[in-house]
Design a protein around this motif. Sequence first.
Motif, mmCIF file in Angstrom:
data_model
loop_
_atom_site.group_PDB
_atom_site.id
_atom_site.type_symbol
_atom_site.label_atom_id
_atom_site.label_comp_id
_atom_site.label_asym_id
_atom_site.label_seq_id
_atom_site.Cartn_x
_atom_site.Cartn_y
_atom_site.Cartn_z
ATOM 1 N N HIS A 112 31.185 -8.313 48.985
ATOM 2 C CA HIS A 112 30.582 -7.825 49.443
ATOM 3 C C HIS A 112 30.629 -7.693 51.718
ATOM 4 O O HIS A 112 30.398 -9.857 52.022
ATOM 5 C CB HIS A 112 28.586 -8.750 49.341
ATOM 6 C CG HIS A 112 27.896 -8.019 50.374
ATOM 7 N ND1 HIS A 112 26.934 -8.638 49.979
ATOM 8 C CD2 HIS A 112 27.567 -7.591 51.543
ATOM 9 C CE1 HIS A 112 25.658 -8.223 51.072
ATOM 10 N NE2 HIS A 112 25.981 -7.412 51.696
ATOM 11 N N HIS A 118 30.615 -6.320 55.148
ATOM 12 C CA HIS A 118 31.081 -4.868 55.725
ATOM 13 C C HIS A 118 32.082 -4.582 56.623
ATOM 14 O O HIS A 118 32.761 -4.645 57.493
ATOM 15 C CB HIS A 118 29.359 -4.861 56.338
ATOM 16 C CG HIS A 118 28.817 -4.172 55.546
ATOM 17 N ND1 HIS A 118 27.824 -3.689 54.670
ATOM 18 C CD2 HIS A 118 27.852 -5.811 55.066
ATOM 19 C CE1 HIS A 118 26.578 -3.752 54.371
ATOM 20 N NE2 HIS A 118 26.866 -5.321 54.107
ATOM 21 N N HIS A 158 21.445 -4.368 48.049
ATOM 22 C CA HIS A 158 20.987 -5.054 48.804
ATOM 23 C C HIS A 158 19.376 -5.206 48.655
ATOM 24 O O HIS A 158 18.207 -4.557 48.724
ATOM 25 C CB HIS A 158 20.982 -4.704 50.752
ATOM 26 C CG HIS A 158 21.885 -4.900 50.829
ATOM 27 N ND1 HIS A 158 23.059 -3.759 50.759
ATOM 28 C CD2 HIS A 158 23.085 -5.325 52.150
ATOM 29 C CE1 HIS A 158 24.804 -4.766 51.310
ATOM 30 N NE2 HIS A 158 24.202 -5.597 51.943
ATOM 31 N N HIS A 167 22.443 -10.374 48.040
ATOM 32 C CA HIS A 167 22.022 -11.927 48.700
ATOM 33 C C HIS A 167 20.721 -12.369 48.384
ATOM 34 O O HIS A 167 20.962 -13.295 47.150
ATOM 35 C CB HIS A 167 20.804 -10.899 49.363
ATOM 36 C CG HIS A 167 21.801 -10.728 51.041
ATOM 37 N ND1 HIS A 167 21.900 -11.272 51.606
ATOM 38 C CD2 HIS A 167 21.728 -9.577 51.479
ATOM 39 C CE1 HIS A 167 23.473 -10.963 52.933
ATOM 40 N NE2 HIS A 167 22.535 -9.568 52.839
ATOM 41 N N ASP A 177 29.714 -11.101 54.557
ATOM 42 C CA ASP A 177 28.713 -9.911 54.517
ATOM 43 C C ASP A 177 29.304 -9.735 56.112
ATOM 44 O O ASP A 177 30.119 -8.197 55.726
ATOM 45 C CB ASP A 177 27.471 -10.447 54.676
ATOM 46 C CG ASP A 177 26.454 -9.264 54.728
ATOM 47 O OD1 ASP A 177 26.622 -8.026 54.236
ATOM 48 O OD2 ASP A 177 24.909 -10.240 55.171
#
Length: 337
Positions: A17, A19, A198, A222, A279
């Motif tokens: 995870h 980005h 998410h 999450h 993240d």
Amino acid sequence: MSSIEEFIAGLPKAELHVHLEGSVEPETLLELARRHRSPLADGGGERVRELYATRDFGAFLQAFRAVCELLQTPEDYEFITYKALSRLAQQNVRYAEVTLAAGVVLWKGENLLNSFSGMEAGARRAQEDFGIRVKWIFDTVRQFGLESAEGVLREAVRLQDRGVVGLGIGGDEQRGAPELFRAVFDDARKQGLRLTAHAGETAGPVSVWGALDALGAERISHGFTAARDPRLVAHLAARQIPVDICLTSNVRTGCLPELATHPVRRYFNQGLLLSLNTDDPALFETYLNREYRLAHEVFGFSREELTRLAEASFRAAFLTPEEKESYLAAFRSPEGS
Ligand SMILES: [Zn+2]
């Protein structure tokens, strides 16, 4: 005995995870700002540093948007991809599933194929230099609605044989119920894409149930608000539905008041399949080994437990069983590599 830092650095890891846009370091963004003659380049980097001082969800989205605006050419994507993967390789990350906000790329009116070619070139160069492998997840944006999601799916399917492995959904969890995207995710599954969402970040357990039931999400990003619903936690454990844990992110977006209130220890003890992730490492000023150290320092994860988390990061990946096995073999060799 080695220090905990050395121990963590030695663990082979996957990051699932992360980005691409949130991996753009301030100095990389400054370089892009100079390239495109953006006012963000004024003041010798001060404006960029201010932008990155995110402490709530609104500021985070603003920074994310500013990064997206400066990504304009295939060369930009090549540049940021190589930089991001180099940094992951420094954390002993052997494999990464990197998310692209494909919904934003399309919204900007960019030719996604060109941007992706840049990403591919950056990934190829990073693999040659560091051995790190990458697959891509294309994210739809909840508040952009159904039509945008259909566009993202089309692009993901088109690039499946070039390493796009999954479809995800991000954006504002309060706006865009999962049910709205059911048909798109159904279609993605039929086309052979893996599904992630998410959920349980800025909305409660019902959002996680929606991601599972309406979207058929195979992995939850999450998911910390699931802790409020014991039946949901039991379900995640029983089905071994992986949850991507992002400790620093949850505090930096203001979603959690204090790190110590994160349910990661409880989840682990209840048998959930967890992986640690950053993240948006650049925006949240973190890196993967630091997340492992937080698990050790704040939640008392032992070396053996950290090793189980690192193994789980490969188990939870969208890899074939054979690919997983080849990565997991590293944990059985005496050198751990
Ligand atoms: Zn995320």
